[in-house]
Write an enzyme that holds these catalytic residues in place. Structure first.
Site, PDB file in Angstrom:
ATOM      1  N   GLY A   1       0.759  -1.246   0.000  1.00  0.00           N
ATOM      2  CA  GLY A   1       0.000   0.000   0.000  1.00  0.00           C
ATOM      3  C   GLY A   1       0.782   1.283   0.000  1.00  0.00           C
ATOM      4  O   GLY A   1       0.209   2.355  -0.230  1.00  0.00           O
TER       5      GLY A   1
ATOM      6  N   GLU B   1       3.582  -7.148   1.518  1.00  0.00           N
ATOM      7  CA  GLU B   1       3.484  -7.415   0.075  1.00  0.00           C
ATOM      8  C   GLU B   1       3.327  -6.128  -0.731  1.00  0.00           C
ATOM      9  O   GLU B   1       2.273  -5.880  -1.300  1.00  0.00           O
ATOM     10  CB  GLU B   1       2.387  -8.440  -0.242  1.00  0.00           C
ATOM     11  N   PRO B   2       4.389  -5.325  -0.810  1.00  0.00           N
ATOM     12  CA  PRO B   2       4.332  -4.107  -1.610  1.00  0.00           C
ATOM     13  C   PRO B   2       4.363  -4.404  -3.110  1.00  0.00           C
ATOM     14  O   PRO B   2       4.978  -5.373  -3.545  1.00  0.00           O
ATOM     15  CB  PRO B   2       5.610  -3.364  -1.197  1.00  0.00           C
ATOM     16  N   GLY B   3       3.685  -3.564  -3.874  1.00  0.00           N
ATOM     17  CA  GLY B   3       3.727  -3.678  -5.337  1.00  0.00           C
ATOM     18  C   GLY B   3       4.230  -2.374  -5.936  1.00  0.00           C
ATOM     19  O   GLY B   3       5.385  -2.245  -6.352  1.00  0.00           O
TER      20      GLY B   3
ATOM     21  N   ARG C   1      -4.323   4.196 -16.430  1.00  0.00           N
ATOM     22  CA  ARG C   1      -4.585   4.853 -15.136  1.00  0.00           C
ATOM     23  C   ARG C   1      -5.220   6.242 -15.277  1.00  0.00           C
ATOM     24  O   ARG C   1      -6.156   6.553 -14.532  1.00  0.00           O
ATOM     25  CB  ARG C   1      -3.312   4.894 -14.287  1.00  0.00           C
TER      26      ARG C   1
ATOM     27  N   TYR D   1      -8.574   6.255 -13.374  1.00  0.00           N
ATOM     28  CA  TYR D   1      -8.554   6.856 -12.026  1.00  0.00           C
ATOM     29  C   TYR D   1      -8.271   8.358 -12.059  1.00  0.00           C
ATOM     30  O   TYR D   1      -7.980   8.943 -11.015  1.00  0.00           O
ATOM     31  CB  TYR D   1      -7.440   6.248 -11.167  1.00  0.00           C
TER      32      TYR D   1
ATOM     33  N   CYS E   1      -9.349   5.940 -30.044  1.00  0.00           N
ATOM     34  CA  CYS E   1     -10.615   6.552 -30.436  1.00  0.00           C
ATOM     35  C   CYS E   1     -11.504   6.691 -29.217  1.00  0.00           C
ATOM     36  O   CYS E   1     -12.469   5.932 -29.031  1.00  0.00           O
ATOM     37  CB  CYS E   1     -11.301   5.698 -31.491  1.00  0.00           C
ATOM     38  N   GLU E   2     -11.155   7.623 -28.372  1.00  0.00           N
ATOM     39  CA  GLU E   2     -11.854   7.833 -27.105  1.00  0.00           C
ATOM     40  C   GLU E   2     -11.483   9.244 -26.666  1.00  0.00           C
ATOM     41  O   GLU E   2     -10.291   9.520 -26.448  1.00  0.00           O
ATOM     42  CB  GLU E   2     -11.294   6.789 -26.110  1.00  0.00           C
TER      43      GLU E   2
ATOM     44  N   TYR F   1       1.019  -1.111 -12.483  1.00  0.00           N
ATOM     45  CA  TYR F   1      -0.354  -1.115 -13.005  1.00  0.00           C
ATOM     46  C   TYR F   1      -0.457  -0.422 -14.366  1.00  0.00           C
ATOM     47  O   TYR F   1      -1.471   0.195 -14.678  1.00  0.00           O
ATOM     48  CB  TYR F   1      -1.329  -0.515 -11.969  1.00  0.00           C
TER      49      TYR F   1
HETATM   50  C1  LIG Z   1      -3.888  -8.152  -1.498  1.00  0.00           C
HETATM   51  C2  LIG Z   1      -2.979  -7.107  -2.020  1.00  0.00           C
HETATM   52  N1  LIG Z   1      -1.716  -7.085  -1.590  1.00  0.00           N
HETATM   53  C3  LIG Z   1      -0.826  -6.178  -2.053  1.00  0.00           C
HETATM   54  C4  LIG Z   1      -1.207  -5.226  -2.973  1.00  0.00           C
HETATM   55  C5  LIG Z   1      -0.169  -4.239  -3.435  1.00  0.00           C
HETATM   56  O1  LIG Z   1      -0.518  -2.950  -3.158  1.00  0.00           O
HETATM   57  P1  LIG Z   1       0.464  -1.760  -3.551  1.00  0.00           P
HETATM   58  O2  LIG Z   1       0.771  -1.894  -4.994  1.00  0.00           O
HETATM   59  O3  LIG Z   1      -0.308  -0.544  -3.242  1.00  0.00           O
HETATM   60  O4  LIG Z   1       1.679  -1.903  -2.683  1.00  0.00           O
HETATM   61  C6  LIG Z   1      -2.523  -5.193  -3.453  1.00  0.00           C
HETATM   62  C7  LIG Z   1      -2.945  -4.182  -4.425  1.00  0.00           C
HETATM   63  O5  LIG Z   1      -3.995  -3.654  -4.449  1.00  0.00           O
HETATM   64  C8  LIG Z   1      -3.431  -6.168  -2.959  1.00  0.00           C
HETATM   65  O6  LIG Z   1      -4.696  -6.195  -3.389  1.00  0.00           O
END
Ligand SMILES: Cc1ncc(COP(=O)(O)O)c(C=O)c1O
Length: 445
Positions: free
Chosen positions: A256, A298-300, A338, A342, A369-370, A398
């Site tokens: 997050g 679990e960062p993304g 995005r 968003y 085309c949008e 993303y």
């Molecule tokens: C279950 C879960 N874990 C981890 C993440 C990664 O979140 P972020 O990319 O904000 O770190 C998400 C993304 O929405 C998620 O749904």
């Protein structure tokens, strides 16, 4: 400028290795962006390996410094899942969070070991569950149906799968604010009111090994307080689980942490986030008299977001009678959904004129085309000409993973750059790729 390892990638606007070279061009990973586009075509995702590895190391080493128990960082690969990225993060000691059979397949093909793969999802099919259990991954159970399916599969496969429970913790984040409620209107996870009956069900299970619980409270979060509060909420379940004879030893606090897309974004550093999360869990365990669980995060976005830029070629331009000037690029909502999804804000720069003064206000339009396919509205840029290379930073998270073939536009290539060398990690789709799954019935031929 501070050395690479002292800058938190998620707080930068550009990848750590970005600089303007002697030709007044943007350079990333020691490679001239204009030359990369000449060689690999346009548009192009350019991924800086050092930024990605530095973010992995700051998470991994941060937990080693601030958390006295065991820890495991897992990459939320929904942000960008492909073979090369799974292999890089695994080589830094991270595990992988996957949310589908396809992401799981990719991680396994990249050589990631099943013991550090975690399967998520709020509606896993039976075949996805079977795939994860048969290969020895941990399954994050989201609901009753899945719990029962996992129990049946454990019996039929003769396996004793590791599972965790996803719980909705009652902490909801909207990027710059958050609320705490008793339970939440969320499609993910067990509501707190259900958790004790889940523990009761698990206490009669012989094959399912419930090792812990999980929560993820949102994405692109700039405040530390919600994660500060999350530790106590989650640890309170450990004590309750023990009343049902369950010995939970692992806590997954999700991801997050936000990143800087524009100058007005001000996220905490990776290290500050890790310190907050660690302290929160340590304090909660001390208060409850519990041993520290293995702490999983679990960062993304904050691992991969800043590491990538997208390079486009500028095409036509026009100024409307009301005064707005548009320039058009050769990509848009199909490679970066995005902004249209968003209303996300981005920066841009002209990679072949890095020092020219930004004295024009321009709107950058995609080629789809949008009417809503506007990548950036009213941004200051230098005067541009068709053929100039426009770079949009912070496109690692993303973008590719949510890309589409809208208007039958082939998906972009991606190159990994490091120390002056570029390696292709995703081939550009061809027109033939676009019709690969099409079927023309005989009667139409
Ligand atoms: C279950 C879960 N874990 C981890 C993440 C990664 O979140 P972020 O990319 O904000 O770190 C998400 C993304 O929405 C998620 O749904």
């Amino acid at each position: 400028m501070a050395p690479f390892d002292q800058r938190s990638p998620n707080q930068q606007l550009l990848p750590l290795t970005a600089k303007t070279n002697a030709n007044d061009h943007l350079e990333i990973g020691g490679c001239d962006v204009v030359e990369l586009v000449e060689q690999y075509g346009s548009p192009l995702y350019i991924l800086d390996e050092l930024s990605l590895r530095t973010a992995c190391q700051q998470y991994r080493d941060g937990f080693k410094s601030y958390y006295h128990g065991e820890s495991q960082v897992i990459y939320a690969s929904k942000a960008w899942n492909c073979l090369a990225i799974c292999a890089i993060v695994a080589s830094e000691g991270l595990g992988i969070d996957v949310v589908s059979g396809g992401e799981l397949y990719t991680a396994l093909q990249a050589g990631v070991k099943p013991d550090v793969i975690y399967l998520h999802g709020n509606n896993k099919s039976e075949s996805e569950l079977e795939y994860a259990i048969a290969t020895g991954c941990t399954v994050i159970i989201d609901n009753w149906l899945e719990l029962k399916n996992a129990s049946n599969l454990a019996q039929s496969l003769g396996k004793s799968p590791r599972i965790m429970l996803r719980i909705t913790p009652g902490i909801e984040c909207h990027t710059h604010e958050y609320i705490q409620t008793g339970h939440l209107d969320s499609k993910f996870g067990f509501d707190p009111t259900e958790v004790e009956s889940v523990f009761a069900f698990l206490s009669n299970q012989t094959l399912l090994q419930c090792v812990g619980i999980h929560a993820h409270i949102g994405s692109q979060i700039f405040e530390l307080q919600p994660h500060q509060d999350l530790g106590a909420v989650m640890i309170s379940w450990f004590k309750i689980a023990s009343n049902y004879g369950l010995n939970l030893t692992e806590l997954n606090i999700g991801g997050g942490l936000g990143i800087s897309y524009t100058e007005s974004d001000d996220p905490p550093s990776i290290t500050e986030w890790v310190k907050t999360v660690s302290n929160s869990v340590i304090t909660a365990c001390e208060a409850q008299g519990l041993a520290l669980p293995k702490l999983i995060s679990e960062p993304g976005r904050s691992l991969i977001g800043t590491a990538c830029v997208t390079a486009y070629t500028i095409g036509s331009n026009k100024t409307v009678p009301q005064g707005r000037t548009y320039i058009t690029i050769d990509g848009g909502m199909s490679d970066n959904p995005r902004p249209i999804t968003y209303q996300s804000k981005y920066l841009a720069m002209v990679a072949n004129h890095m020092s020219t003064e930004a004295d024009q206000v321009i709107t950058i339009a995609g080629k789809h085309c949008e009417s809503g396919d506007i990548l950036i509205k009213d941004i200051k840029l230098p005067k541009t000409n068709p053929g100039d290379i426009l770079v949009v930073p912070a496109t690692g998270a993303y973008n590719y993973s949510m890309a589409s073939n809208y208007n039958r536009i082939p998906k972009l290539a991606a190159v990994l750059v490091d120390a002056g060398t570029a390696n292709l990690i995703l081939k550009r789709e061809t027109y033939a790729d676009l019709i690969r799954q099409d079927v023309l019935p005989t009667k139409l031929q």
